[in-house]
Design an enzyme around this catalytic site. Structure first.
Site, PDB file in Angstrom:
ATOM      1  N   LYS A  36      23.320  11.078 -29.521  1.00 55.27           N
ATOM      2  CA  LYS A  36      22.953  10.560 -28.203  1.00 55.27           C
ATOM      3  C   LYS A  36      21.904   9.461 -28.253  1.00 55.27           C
ATOM      4  CE  LYS A  36      19.488  14.109 -27.128  1.00 55.27           C
ATOM      5  NZ  LYS A  36      19.060  15.156 -26.170  1.00 55.27           N
ATOM      6  N   ARG A 130      14.625  24.875 -19.906  1.00 60.78           N
ATOM      7  CA  ARG A 130      15.554  23.818 -19.521  1.00 60.78           C
ATOM      8  C   ARG A 130      16.855  24.508 -19.128  1.00 60.78           C
ATOM      9  NH1 ARG A 130      17.074  18.832 -23.448  1.00 60.78           N
ATOM     10  NH2 ARG A 130      18.569  20.362 -24.205  1.00 60.78           N
TER      11      ARG A 130
END
Length: 368
Positions: A36, A130
């Protein structure tokens, strides 16, 4: 058309991936390569595949499409799917990270429609806060594992957890063992085999290096190890355990260099003249009076790569600051004569690399 240039060393990236796979494999750990930071770059993904890692993870479906179209490799959507993108998730991702029942059901329905089998990595939140089902909501974990097992065209890839990204919670022996024990209890209570326990990211290497890796954790989603090398991860994250901060010079890498052109050379005072307010980003500043010094303006700025995330390759050069489109450097002590049109190079840390790969304002070139 001028742009600053980001140069990426693909052979070194390939070698790092090969070393990473071998070393982690010796500990029984399967690796999924996170691409990413490169923003779906096909060349970097290909280098990692050539290094022997066979699943590439991205956090955007449009980047997975680029990889599928170009490489046809196995792919994973690293960020939990958005309901409005389910069709593309099934089309371009073989695996995805999930925690929401509504999304999992939608993945199943779309997988049936496309005639595909989609694998689900069910996320458990071990405290970093998260994504994932909270670790103390055990029945929810059990119910969701059962659901994945029952829904058509879905397959349980494993259970996953994450550390150090949002809440700064570091992987430890305790939270690793707790995660493993949850999985073992789920297996015992449901009779469903959990193939993989994906216990985090490159921060977990510290436990491996210290010989403390909990038995049974057999999967990691890794970017920083092959992107910056094992020594980088050891230096950077071991230091977090010791609760101190390394200077940025310690966490950059020569695998990535940003090169920008000098557009002005002059000698000027080191303290602005006049009444001071705030800069273009509404920040106040203090200045050390070092007299008149020679300096250069470079043709890149904060909208390209923030100066705190790059370090001049020439140690005699100091970054003074940035505006949106300019980087100002002190070259008074530079032993190499510089002129307008010359180029100055920087090594980048992870945040700098992320910015350089994401912006259209930086040209990407590769060492093959």
């Amino acid at each position: 058309m001028y742009k600053p240039i980001l140069t990426i060393d693909l052979p070194k990236l390939r070698d790092n991936a090969r070393v990473e796979k071998k070393e982690l494999g010796e500990h029984g750990i399967e690796v999924m390569a996170v691409n990413k930071v490169f923003n779906g770059c096909v060349a970097t993904a290909r280098a990692v595949l050539e290094g022997g890692i066979d699943v590439i993870a991205e956090s955007r479906t449009y980047n997975l499409k680029k990889l599928k179209d170009a490489l046809g490799c196995r792919t994973c959507l690293l960020r939990s799917p958005v309901l409005s993108e389910i069709e593309d998730v099934i089309r371009y991702a073989d695996i995805s990270l999930n925690s929401e029942v509504a999304v999992i059901k939608a993945l199943s329905a779309e997988a049936v429609r496309q005639g595909k089998t989609h694998e689900v990595l069910l996320m458990v939140d071990m405290g970093d806060l998260r994504e994932g089902i909270m670790f103390d909501h055990y029945q929810d974990i059990v119910d969701t594992v059962k659901l994945i097992n029952e829904l058509p065209n879905l397959k349980l890839y494993g259970l996953g957890t994450n550390f150090n990204c949002y809440g700064t919670v570091m992987p430890t022996v305790k939270n690793g063992c707790d995660f493993r024990d949850i999985a073992r209890k789920v297996e015992a209570d449901t009779g469903i085999k959990i193939p993989r326990l994906s216990a985090g990211n490159c921060t977990s290497y510290v436990l491996i290096d210290q010989g403390k890796w909990p038995e049974g954790l057999n999967h990691l989603r890794i970017g920083g190890l092959h992107e910056y090398g094992i020594e980088y991860v050891k230096v950077h994250y071991l230091d977090q355990y010791h609760h101190s901060q390394k200077p940025v010079e310690k966490v950059c890498s020569p695998l990535y260099t940003l090169t920008a052109e000098i557009i002005e050379l002059n000698s000027k005072p080191t303290v602005p003249i006049g009444e001071l307010g705030v800069d273009a980003f509404l920040q106040t500043k203090t200045f050390e009076d070092r007299g008149i010094r020679r300096r250069a303006l470079l043709a890149f700025g904060r909208q390209d790569v923030p100066s705190e995330n790059c370090v001049p390759c020439d140690d005699s050069i100091t970054v003074l600051g940035q505006t949106s489109d300019h980087t100002i450097i002190d070259i008074e002590d530079c032993k190499t004569p510089l002129k307008v049109g010359d180029k100055v190079s920087f090594e980048l840390d992870y945040t700098g690399l992320l910015a350089a790969c994401t912006t259209d304002g930086v040209e990407k070139r590769f060492i093959n």
